[in-house]
Each structure stands twice: as C-alpha cells, then as structure tokens.
Design a protein around this motif. Structure first.
Motif, short mmCIF file in Angstrom:
data_model
loop_
_atom_site.label_atom_id
_atom_site.label_comp_id
_atom_site.label_asym_id
_atom_site.label_seq_id
_atom_site.Cartn_x
_atom_site.Cartn_y
_atom_site.Cartn_z
N ASN A 1 30.56 11.90 -32.10
CA ASN A 1 30.36 13.11 -32.88
C ASN A 1 29.48 14.05 -32.05
N TRP A 2 30.10 15.13 -31.60
CA TRP A 2 29.48 15.99 -30.57
C TRP A 2 28.79 17.21 -31.17
N ARG A 3 27.56 17.39 -30.81
CA ARG A 3 26.79 18.61 -31.01
C ARG A 3 26.94 19.24 -32.41
N GLU A 4 26.49 18.50 -33.41
CA GLU A 4 26.46 19.06 -34.76
C GLU A 4 25.16 19.84 -34.94
N LYS A 5 25.26 21.04 -35.45
CA LYS A 5 24.03 21.81 -35.71
C LYS A 5 23.25 21.14 -36.83
#
Lengths: 164, 180
Positions: B100-104
């Motif tokens: 799961n990439w770069r969730e704000k």
C-alpha cells in the motif's frame, strides 16, 4: 532623439535581461527536505541534478514537483546522512531504474556510437573539406597560366561580343 | 559519380529522418526493467493498520510463487484493476501480496480494501516510497511476479487484466512450476 536608455552600457542591458530570466529557473527542493549540513546538502543537490525524474522524464529530480521525485530526493539525503558516497547512491538508483535514470548517459560499449558520432561526423566533414580544396587546387583543364587553342578562340569570341 | 556525390547530404538526411521517425513510435512510458531475474530487494514493511498486525517482508516471498501488487487508494487505475485481482484471488491461481503505497491518510488503504474487497494475502505499507524505489517502481499499479526463491521474474506496469495475466504471467508460472 536621444535614447532614454543610452546611459546604460550594453553589458548592463545584458545583465538586466539575464536577471529577468532568473525567476524561471525553479528548483523543487522544499525547505523541509534540506539537510542541516550545507556540504551534505550541496552534495545532495549535485546528485539530484544527475537523476531523471521517472514521472516527468525530461526533468531532473532536483527540478520536478512529482511526488516520486521528492521521495527520491529524500532517499538521496537519507543515504548521504548514512555515510554513502555520491557514486554509491547513484549506483543504487541505477541498479533499480537502469541507466535511463541518468540524465547524462554513461560512456560504455552500448553508447560508444552515441558519444563518438559527433566526432566521427566532424572528422568526415573535415576530410570532405580537405578533399574539396585539394581538387580545386589542381584543375585538370590545361597547364597553369596558359590557355589551350580552343580556349583562346572562345575567349576571343566572348571579348568581341561584349564590345558590340 | 560526382553528381551522385551531391545526393549524399540528402541520403544522410533520409537516414537520420528514418531513425528519428522510428524513435517517435517509442512509447516513453515503457521504461526498461532492470530487476528481472534478480532477487527481490530486502524489505520489511509495517502492517496496514486495521487489517492485521503482521506486515509484509521479503521473508514472505520464499517457498511459493506469488505476485506483489503496488497500489494506493489515490490511484484510479488500481481501482480499474481491482475486480480482476478479486477474481484472481477466488480462482486461487496465485498468492497476491500488496504494498500500500504513499497514503496521505494512513486509514484510507484499509477503508479502500473494506469497500472494494481484499485480494491480498500479506499487506505492508510504504508511505515514503522506500520499497517502491527499491523495486524500481515508477507508478501505480505495478505488479511483480516472484518465484519460490524470492527472485523477480516479471513486472507489469499498469492495471493487470485477464488477457495480460493469461498471456504473460500464466506461461511463466508454468515454467516456474516445472523448475521447482
């Protein structure tokens, strides 16, 4: 009419024009990314300008606003702080993304033609010029300074034509 | 002979033009893949909060053929590919793991899975793109085929679908199964 700008020397005008261009050279590095140590930060910048942003491909990660570029800038700085050399960091990124990530392609067998072709073309052009002027020096028509019989009669015709 | 010589610049022009023309047909989004055939980089990712407490690391890659899918709730193409991943999970063809990439917002990844379904076996979060860069990922979604030794065998850039899976990945799985 005196030119209102005549008090400015050409050099000053040139400098003003260059200054006008300055704001357009933008860098994407955000203050929060920067390292405290100015010498490390300088190294980080010099590495960043060599690395291509994978998202907007004709910008370096130093210029690009893309988030992946920012993450790469941070990674470069993290590794610098950890004590990696400039080359180690560049090699790491190249090992992940390939030579494509370098804005200046490396000089190696696959790129010999790329790097050498300008010099090859220059050499061929130079040779061409030499051959061209050599040929002009010894025209094959008649001896130097003399005219053949045919040429003399043709010259006579032309001369008489022009005075009629 | 000398007359022909005058056509030389024209001939050079045509040759250069042809090369540039071919260059124009190259897709600039198709980047070279350098990691194929190499052991997947070491990584150890934190768990996706709400889903489990396990996380995902390269130790999870050995012993079986699997896929690693890089995705984010912000990625529209990931949504497009998601129903296929769900289908793939039901068919039990291959284990799918997710990064799961770069969730704000650290919760959005889990909410997304709750809403659209969870096709993954292991999930780890990569908020700072460290594993993403480690894998040479340039955008989401990207999917890697990993063999039983933890070696990267294939990478697909963009949304995965049945056609690409059948044509590119299934033959590789067959070969890998024969190898082991």
């Amino acid at each position: 009419m005196p030119n209102p700008l005549s008090f400015l020397a050409v050099r000053q005008v040139v400098i003003i024009f260059l200054l006008v261009l300055l704001p357009f050279v933008g860098y994407a590095v955000e203050p929060s990314e920067m390292l405290r140590d100015p010498s490390l930060e300088l190294r980080a910048r010099s590495i960043s300008v060599k690395l291509r942003c994978l998202v907007c491909q004709n910008q370096s990660i130093d210029e690009s606003d893309a988030v992946l570029a920012r993450d790469l800038r941070i990674l470069v700085r993290k590794r610098l702080v950890a004590g990696d050399s400039d080359n180690e960091i560049i090699e790491y990124v190249v090992s992940r993304y390939g030579d494509f990530v370098l804005l200046i392609p490396p000089f190696k067998p696959m790129t010999y033609l790329l790097w050498l072709s300008p010099w090859i073309i220059l050499a061929v052009a130079f040779l061409g010029i030499v051959v061209f002027f050599r040929n002009r020096k010894n025209p094959s028509i008649g001896e130097k300074g003399t005219l053949s019989v045919d040429e003399k009669s043709r010259l006579g015709e032309l001369m008489s034509d022009s005075f009629e | 002979m000398t007359r022909l010589f005058f056509f030389l610049p024209f001939a050079i022009f045509v040759i250069i033009g042809a090369y540039l023309g071919i260059g124009l047909t190259n897709d600039p989004n198709k980047l070279p893949v350098v990691l194929t055939g190499k052991i997947a980089p070491n990584f150890s990712l934190a768990p996706l909060k709400g889903r489990d407490n396990r996380g995902f690391s390269n130790n999870d890659l050995t012993g079986k053929i699997s896929l690693i899918n890089f995705w984010g709730s912000w990625c529209i193409s990931c949504k497009a590919e998601h129903s296929f991943l769900m289908k793939l999970k039901t068919s039990n063809a291959i284990q799918i793991n997710g990064v799961n990439w770069r969730e704000k917002n650290m919760d959005s990844g889990f909410q997304w899975l709750k809403r659209f379904g969870d096709p993954y076996n292991f999930v780890g979060v990569d908020p700072n793109s460290e594993v993403v860069i480690g894998f040479g990922v340039t955008g989401a979604p990207e999917t890697f085929l990993i063999d039983a030794n933890g070696r990267i065998r294939f990478k697909h850039v963009g949304p995965l679908n049945q056609k690409i899976f059948d044509e590119k990945i299934v033959p590789l799985i067959t070969i890998l199964q024969k190898e082991s």
